[in-house]
Design an enzyme around this catalytic site. Sequence first.
Site, mmCIF file in Angstrom:
data_model
loop_
_atom_site.group_PDB
_atom_site.id
_atom_site.type_symbol
_atom_site.label_atom_id
_atom_site.label_comp_id
_atom_site.label_asym_id
_atom_site.label_seq_id
_atom_site.Cartn_x
_atom_site.Cartn_y
_atom_site.Cartn_z
ATOM 1 N N ARG A 81 51.241 -104.247 -45.581
ATOM 2 C CA ARG A 81 51.850 -105.230 -46.471
ATOM 3 C C ARG A 81 52.160 -106.553 -45.794
ATOM 4 O O ARG A 81 52.283 -107.576 -46.466
ATOM 5 C CB ARG A 81 53.127 -104.644 -47.084
ATOM 6 C CG ARG A 81 52.833 -103.466 -48.028
ATOM 7 C CD ARG A 81 54.093 -102.769 -48.446
ATOM 8 N NE ARG A 81 54.707 -102.088 -47.304
ATOM 9 C CZ ARG A 81 55.858 -101.424 -47.373
ATOM 10 N NH1 ARG A 81 56.512 -101.378 -48.504
ATOM 11 N NH2 ARG A 81 56.338 -100.828 -46.304
ATOM 12 N N GLN A 87 40.808 -110.841 -52.685
ATOM 13 C CA GLN A 87 39.678 -109.926 -52.857
ATOM 14 C C GLN A 87 38.854 -110.318 -54.067
ATOM 15 O O GLN A 87 39.375 -110.821 -55.073
ATOM 16 C CB GLN A 87 40.192 -108.493 -53.022
ATOM 17 C CG GLN A 87 39.092 -107.448 -53.105
ATOM 18 C CD GLN A 87 39.653 -106.030 -53.023
ATOM 19 O OE1 GLN A 87 40.865 -105.825 -53.015
ATOM 20 N NE2 GLN A 87 38.778 -105.056 -52.955
ATOM 21 N N GLN A 88 37.544 -110.090 -53.964
ATOM 22 C CA GLN A 88 36.651 -110.331 -55.091
ATOM 23 C C GLN A 88 37.158 -109.547 -56.304
ATOM 24 O O GLN A 88 37.382 -108.344 -56.233
ATOM 25 C CB GLN A 88 35.233 -109.896 -54.733
ATOM 26 C CG GLN A 88 34.202 -110.216 -55.800
ATOM 27 C CD GLN A 88 32.828 -109.743 -55.387
ATOM 28 O OE1 GLN A 88 32.597 -108.559 -55.224
ATOM 29 N NE2 GLN A 88 31.911 -110.681 -55.200
ATOM 30 N N SER A 89 37.318 -110.232 -57.402
ATOM 31 C CA SER A 89 37.926 -109.634 -58.581
ATOM 32 C C SER A 89 36.893 -108.963 -59.474
ATOM 33 O O SER A 89 35.909 -109.594 -59.880
ATOM 34 C CB SER A 89 38.668 -110.708 -59.386
ATOM 35 O OG SER A 89 39.116 -110.198 -60.623
ATOM 36 N N GLN A 90 37.125 -107.708 -59.812
ATOM 37 C CA GLN A 90 36.276 -107.040 -60.794
ATOM 38 C C GLN A 90 36.659 -107.440 -62.212
ATOM 39 O O GLN A 90 35.951 -107.129 -63.161
ATOM 40 C CB GLN A 90 36.388 -105.514 -60.642
ATOM 41 C CG GLN A 90 35.706 -104.972 -59.411
ATOM 42 C CD GLN A 90 35.774 -103.453 -59.352
ATOM 43 O OE1 GLN A 90 36.675 -102.822 -59.912
ATOM 44 N NE2 GLN A 90 34.830 -102.842 -58.658
ATOM 45 N N ARG A 142 35.284 -102.382 -66.153
ATOM 46 C CA ARG A 142 35.356 -102.048 -64.718
ATOM 47 C C ARG A 142 36.033 -100.715 -64.453
ATOM 48 O O ARG A 142 35.936 -100.173 -63.359
ATOM 49 C CB ARG A 142 36.100 -103.144 -63.956
ATOM 50 C CG ARG A 142 37.560 -103.269 -64.380
ATOM 51 C CD ARG A 142 38.316 -104.307 -63.584
ATOM 52 N NE ARG A 142 39.607 -104.581 -64.196
ATOM 53 C CZ ARG A 142 40.634 -105.116 -63.547
ATOM 54 N NH1 ARG A 142 40.515 -105.416 -62.261
ATOM 55 N NH2 ARG A 142 41.762 -105.370 -64.173
ATOM 56 N N ARG A 169 44.721 -97.732 -37.133
ATOM 57 C CA ARG A 169 43.375 -97.627 -37.706
ATOM 58 C C ARG A 169 42.261 -97.517 -36.678
ATOM 59 O O ARG A 169 41.131 -97.167 -37.050
ATOM 60 C CB ARG A 169 43.125 -98.824 -38.631
ATOM 61 C CG ARG A 169 44.146 -98.965 -39.751
ATOM 62 C CD ARG A 169 44.225 -97.750 -40.645
ATOM 63 N NE ARG A 169 45.085 -97.987 -41.801
ATOM 64 C CZ ARG A 169 45.224 -97.165 -42.832
ATOM 65 N NH1 ARG A 169 44.543 -96.020 -42.850
ATOM 66 N NH2 ARG A 169 46.031 -97.455 -43.828
#
Length: 227
Positions: A81, A87-90, A142, A169
Amino acid sequence: MDVRLLYHTPDPERAIAAAARLCYSPAGAAELMEDLSDEAVRRVLKTIITSGHLSALEHASYTFAIEGVSRALTHQLVRHRLASYNQQSQRYVRYDLPPEFIEPASVEGDRQAHELFVLATEAAFDAYRKMLDLGVPPEDARYVLPNAMETKIVVTMNVRELLHFFELRCCKRAQWEIRALALSMLDLVTPTAPYLFFDAGASCRRGPCKEGPMTCGDPYPRAERRD
């Protein structure tokens, strides 16, 4: 997966050292940026890192462009956070041609599993296209698109959060795709601030594994001691 370092704070180690040194100096931060020797910069960095006074690390940040990853990955990524994301939007991006779907090696390497994966992703996109043809808005169509669908995202993290991200990670127990992302990001940032990132990564690079009984039992090589 395509990971690129778009931008980072110029001379991040000096910027952090100047911010930390300001607390104990009558001089201003701009003056300290110019006057601190390289040896002094490393001395200040060593002091704040070994003492755990990590707030100064937040004064340097890195911005990455990430493509060719799945939404399964970005669902994990945005759980960190203390970072900024676009981010590419759907919802607003309409997909007229079949997109790329990220296929795990465990699926791709099994003929039956691979066939099921292809059938499922093709069916999902076919349903998406048919709903668009019926007039369903892209933001509703979507809903049938799977986690495997490729996405693009821009991420900005400060150094403190990056170190935390790498610890979690880069670990060999992390999910394979986000681990590959973390290792790529680590490779990109290390040359820009080798003193800050020389032992970054899973906790086993610096000491005992923090996973306890869930350890993988295969630690990374231990990093050399910080000078």
